[in-house]
Design a protein around this motif. Structure first.
Motif, PDB file in Angstrom:
ATOM      1  N   THR A   1       0.854  -1.190   0.000  1.00 42.73           N
ATOM      2  CA  THR A   1       0.000   0.000   0.000  1.00 42.73           C
ATOM      3  C   THR A   1       0.889   1.239   0.000  1.00 42.73           C
ATOM      4  N   LEU A   2       0.275   2.393  -0.267  1.00 45.38           N
ATOM      5  CA  LEU A   2       1.045   3.634  -0.247  1.00 45.38           C
ATOM      6  C   LEU A   2       1.484   3.946   1.177  1.00 45.38           C
ATOM      7  N   ALA A   3       2.753   4.341   1.331  1.00 42.76           N
ATOM      8  CA  ALA A   3       3.256   4.769   2.644  1.00 42.76           C
ATOM      9  C   ALA A   3       2.650   6.129   2.991  1.00 42.76           C
ATOM     10  N   GLU A   4       2.844   6.546   4.230  1.00 41.78           N
ATOM     11  CA  GLU A   4       2.292   7.835   4.665  1.00 41.78           C
ATOM     12  C   GLU A   4       2.997   8.974   3.918  1.00 41.78           C
ATOM     13  N   SER A   5       2.213   9.981   3.528  1.00 45.96           N
ATOM     14  CA  SER A   5       2.787  11.088   2.753  1.00 45.96           C
ATOM     15  C   SER A   5       2.976  12.314   3.631  1.00 45.96           C
ATOM     16  N   LYS A   6       3.794  13.229   3.138  1.00 46.09           N
ATOM     17  CA  LYS A   6       3.934  14.545   3.784  1.00 46.09           C
ATOM     18  C   LYS A   6       3.994  15.599   2.689  1.00 46.09           C
ATOM     19  N   SER A   7       3.584  16.806   3.015  1.00 47.41           N
ATOM     20  CA  SER A   7       3.623  17.842   1.989  1.00 47.41           C
ATOM     21  C   SER A   7       5.061  18.337   1.828  1.00 47.41           C
ATOM     22  N   ILE A   8       5.394  18.758   0.610  1.00 47.70           N
ATOM     23  CA  ILE A   8       6.735  19.265   0.331  1.00 47.70           C
ATOM     24  C   ILE A   8       6.625  20.662  -0.263  1.00 47.70           C
ATOM     25  N   SER A   9       7.686  21.436  -0.094  1.00 44.07           N
ATOM     26  CA  SER A   9       7.714  22.764  -0.708  1.00 44.07           C
ATOM     27  C   SER A   9       9.151  23.158  -0.993  1.00 44.07           C
ATOM     28  N   MET A  10       9.299  24.062  -1.946  1.00 45.52           N
ATOM     29  CA  MET A  10      10.623  24.586  -2.248  1.00 45.52           C
ATOM     30  C   MET A  10      11.104  25.403  -1.058  1.00 45.52           C
ATOM     31  N   ARG A  11      12.415  25.446  -0.869  1.00 44.08           N
ATOM     32  CA  ARG A  11      12.912  26.170   0.304  1.00 44.08           C
ATOM     33  C   ARG A  11      13.022  27.665  -0.028  1.00 44.08           C
ATOM     34  N   PRO A  12      12.868  28.518   0.991  1.00 37.25           N
ATOM     35  CA  PRO A  12      13.044  29.949   0.738  1.00 37.25           C
ATOM     36  C   PRO A  12      14.511  30.259   0.439  1.00 37.25           C
ATOM     37  N   VAL A  13      14.748  31.133  -0.530  1.00 37.04           N
ATOM     38  CA  VAL A  13      16.123  31.528  -0.877  1.00 37.04           C
ATOM     39  C   VAL A  13      16.191  33.057  -0.809  1.00 37.04           C
ATOM     40  N   PRO A  14      16.525  33.602   0.378  1.00 36.53           N
ATOM     41  CA  PRO A  14      16.531  35.068   0.534  1.00 36.53           C
ATOM     42  C   PRO A  14      17.557  35.744  -0.391  1.00 36.53           C
ATOM     43  N   ASP A  15      18.661  35.056  -0.659  1.00 41.48           N
ATOM     44  CA  ASP A  15      19.728  35.626  -1.496  1.00 41.48           C
ATOM     45  C   ASP A  15      20.001  34.648  -2.634  1.00 41.48           C
ATOM     46  N   ILE A  16      19.763  35.084  -3.854  1.00 44.59           N
ATOM     47  CA  ILE A  16      19.899  34.172  -4.997  1.00 44.59           C
ATOM     48  C   ILE A  16      21.316  33.631  -5.140  1.00 44.59           C
TER      49      ILE A  16
END
Length: 352
Positions: free
Chosen positions: A212-227
């Motif tokens: 079965t599918l394992a437990e999921s978590k939401s993901i997001s890109m990390r903040p990059v204050p300085d490019i």
């Protein structure tokens, strides 16, 4: 919530196909010295395509499918066909109910060939079209590095659902990644991630499993204050992306960290979960058209994780033109807040 069933089937189908690709690697590819020996990739490609199309056909019989492979060569090469069938016929999810949802075992070798041939849709602007790349990153697959099993659902030209299995990416989001990640893999290593996204619902990751599918978590890109602190992801193969131009873009943005080179849509997945920030695929050949199956799933996963995905001119990728991104050149993916700066640098370097 729309498209939850499509997402569920896509995740399960990619998970089951990933079991096959790992089996092919450990049985066929591990120890492959010559990169000319394409048979492990061929077996994995055809086998994974058969398993995923079967699942789509079982659950969404009227949908179209745009896939990379077709079975005419297999019908002529009986030995190769038999070898693929030997591996495919026993692949199943350990959870019987989950496997049944996908259609259970494929009935016969001939049935497998017929299923493989169902990925011949021309694509286009109307209707429900699945874009499938059964093994994206063939050289990564052969060397035990990064590859991906990729499936996206495009509805009326817009990507609505994406699922990507990356058997060799570390489960830990914070684990450092590079081109050798997964190269010394064993079947018990802490690698294997299943990413997915639905338009408007965000992006998730979960460990790949055999049932079965394992437990999921939401993901997001990390903040990059300085490019200047951003990390680039780019392809390993120089033939796929202009690495010199990539380096010039990085220099223009003041980025000094070495770029992380990975095969396949694992790059989209890595930046979506913050293990990298910017993915560049700058054109190598003037007339090259990207294939929709190389980008559909990654596109929505990054956008749902808070990123932007465009071509080198800053236009969204247009999945309504058929089997290729005929209206776009190259790919630039970055956090929304940085996208304009990256595009400006790309335009200067490429003299657009």
């Amino acid at each position: 919530m729309a498209y939850q069933q499509e997402r569920y089937i896509a995740e399960l189908a990619v998970q089951r196909a990933s079991i096959l690709t790992q089996k092919v690697f450990f049985e066929k590819a591990k120890g492959t010295v010559s990169k000319d020996d394409k048979s492990p990739v061929t077996i994995g490609d055809f086998g994974a395509q058969a398993l995923i199309i079967q699942a789509i056909r079982k659950n969404f019989p009227n949908d179209e499918i745009v896939a990379e492979e077709e079975a005419s060569s297999l019908r002529e090469d009986k030995a190769l066909s038999a070898e693929i069938w030997r591996l495919v016929k026993d692949i199943k999810l350990e959870d019987a109910e989950s496997d049944k949802i996908l259609g259970g075992p494929i009935a016969s070798e001939e049935s497998m060939l017929d299923i493989i041939d169902e990925g011949k849709s021309a694509g286009g602007p109307k209707g429900r079209i699945w874009a499938l790349d059964p093994i994206d990153g063939t050289k990564g697959f052969l060397r035990g590095g990064q590859y991906a099993v990729c499936l996206g659902l495009i509805v009326d030209g817009d990507v609505k659902v994406g699922a990507i299995g990356t058997p060799n990416l570390p489960v830990d989001d914070a684990a450092p990644i590079d081109a050798s990640t997964g190269a010394q893999q064993t079947s018990t290593s802490a690698n294997g991630v299943l990413f997915s996204a639905v338009q408007g619902e965000g992006a998730t990751s979960r460990p790949l499993s055999n049932g079965t599918l394992a437990e999921s978590k939401s993901i997001s890109m990390r903040p990059v204050p300085d490019i200047a602190q951003a990390v680039f992801c780019e392809g390993v193969e120089a033939a796929h992306s202009a690495q010199g131009d990539n380096a010039a873009v990085a220099e223009r943005l003041g980025i000094t960290a070495p770029s992380v080179r990975l095969d396949s849509q694992a790059k989209y997945c890595s930046i979506a979960r913050g293990a990298g920030d910017i993915y560049l695929r700058l054109p190598v050949k003037k007339d090259y058209q990207e294939k929709i199956w190389d980008h559909a799933a990654g596109d929505i996963i990054v956008r749902e994780a808070g990123g932007q995905v465009t071509d080198i001119y800053g236009n969204r990728l247009d999945f309504s033109k058929g089997r290729t991104l005929a209206a776009n050149k190259g790919v630039v993916a970055a956090p929304k807040a940085l996208q304009d700066q990256v595009i400006d640098a790309v335009k200067v370097v490429l003299k657009l």
